[in-house]
Design a protein around this motif. Sequence first.
Motif, PDB file in Angstrom:
ATOM      1  N   ASP A  47       0.831  -1.212   0.000  1.00  0.00           N
ATOM      2  CA  ASP A  47       0.000   0.000   0.000  1.00  0.00           C
ATOM      3  C   ASP A  47       0.860   1.254   0.000  1.00  0.00           C
ATOM      4  N   GLU A  48       1.939   1.233   0.790  1.00  0.00           N
ATOM      5  CA  GLU A  48       2.833   2.392   0.835  1.00  0.00           C
ATOM      6  C   GLU A  48       3.525   2.605  -0.513  1.00  0.00           C
ATOM      7  N   ARG A  54       1.688   6.686  -6.786  1.00  0.00           N
ATOM      8  CA  ARG A  54       0.608   7.616  -7.168  1.00  0.00           C
ATOM      9  C   ARG A  54       1.054   9.063  -7.015  1.00  0.00           C
ATOM     10  N   ARG A  55       1.748   9.357  -5.927  1.00  0.00           N
ATOM     11  CA  ARG A  55       2.242  10.732  -5.728  1.00  0.00           C
ATOM     12  C   ARG A  55       3.227  11.117  -6.818  1.00  0.00           C
ATOM     13  N   THR A  56       4.127  10.187  -7.152  1.00  0.00           N
ATOM     14  CA  THR A  56       5.107  10.465  -8.204  1.00  0.00           C
ATOM     15  C   THR A  56       4.420  10.735  -9.537  1.00  0.00           C
ATOM     16  N   ALA A  57       3.395   9.921  -9.853  1.00  0.00           N
ATOM     17  CA  ALA A  57       2.662  10.112 -11.112  1.00  0.00           C
ATOM     18  C   ALA A  57       1.913  11.439 -11.111  1.00  0.00           C
ATOM     19  N   ALA A  58       1.311  11.815  -9.964  1.00  0.00           N
ATOM     20  CA  ALA A  58       0.575  13.077  -9.884  1.00  0.00           C
ATOM     21  C   ALA A  58       1.518  14.267 -10.079  1.00  0.00           C
TER      22      ALA A  58
END
Length: 199
Positions: A47-48, A54-58
Amino acid sequence: MSEPIDPELEENNNVDSEAGNDQTVDQAFSDDESLDPSAAGQPESRDEEMERLRRTAAEADKRVLQAQAEAENFRKRMRRDFESQIKFASTDLVIDLLQVRDNLNRAIEAAENSGQTDALKEGVAIVAKQMDDVFGKHGVTEIPAAGETFDPNLHEAISQMPSPDVESGKVAHVAQSGFRLHDRVIRPSQVVVSTGPAS
């Protein structure tokens, strides 16, 4: 002829060999433990890891959008600059032709003052009118001046004089007409500004 092997000595050698083998095995296990990722720190959970990805992609999407916006603004600025250059490319030519227009109008005034035939005066007036039409077709317009409130953005004051008919601060006389090319002043009107009725 070889000497007989002492059974007790052979047993001691076997014990030492087994002890050496045990140390080698222990060392091998110790080396394996040093390669264990958990020894360097607690590994991140699935999950981490997903949240980090996800943060990197955003963040990457945000940088892409910013780059696209900057590129679009640059294209718009370059387009405006290019259109402005095209729009005002004829400025120098128009300024030169305005001097020809001035001379035509002076010829008309001279014909009126010297009593020349109407045919000559009308001929010159027709040429001047044609020139004004061509100017208008290409976005060249005369700046209103006579009787207007003096505006330093449009008018160039060459003198002042009292006038019983024109309010103070307004144009009493136009010495030379001013012109715009589209929305840009290319020649201000040369004017005489009224100081109001003489006291």
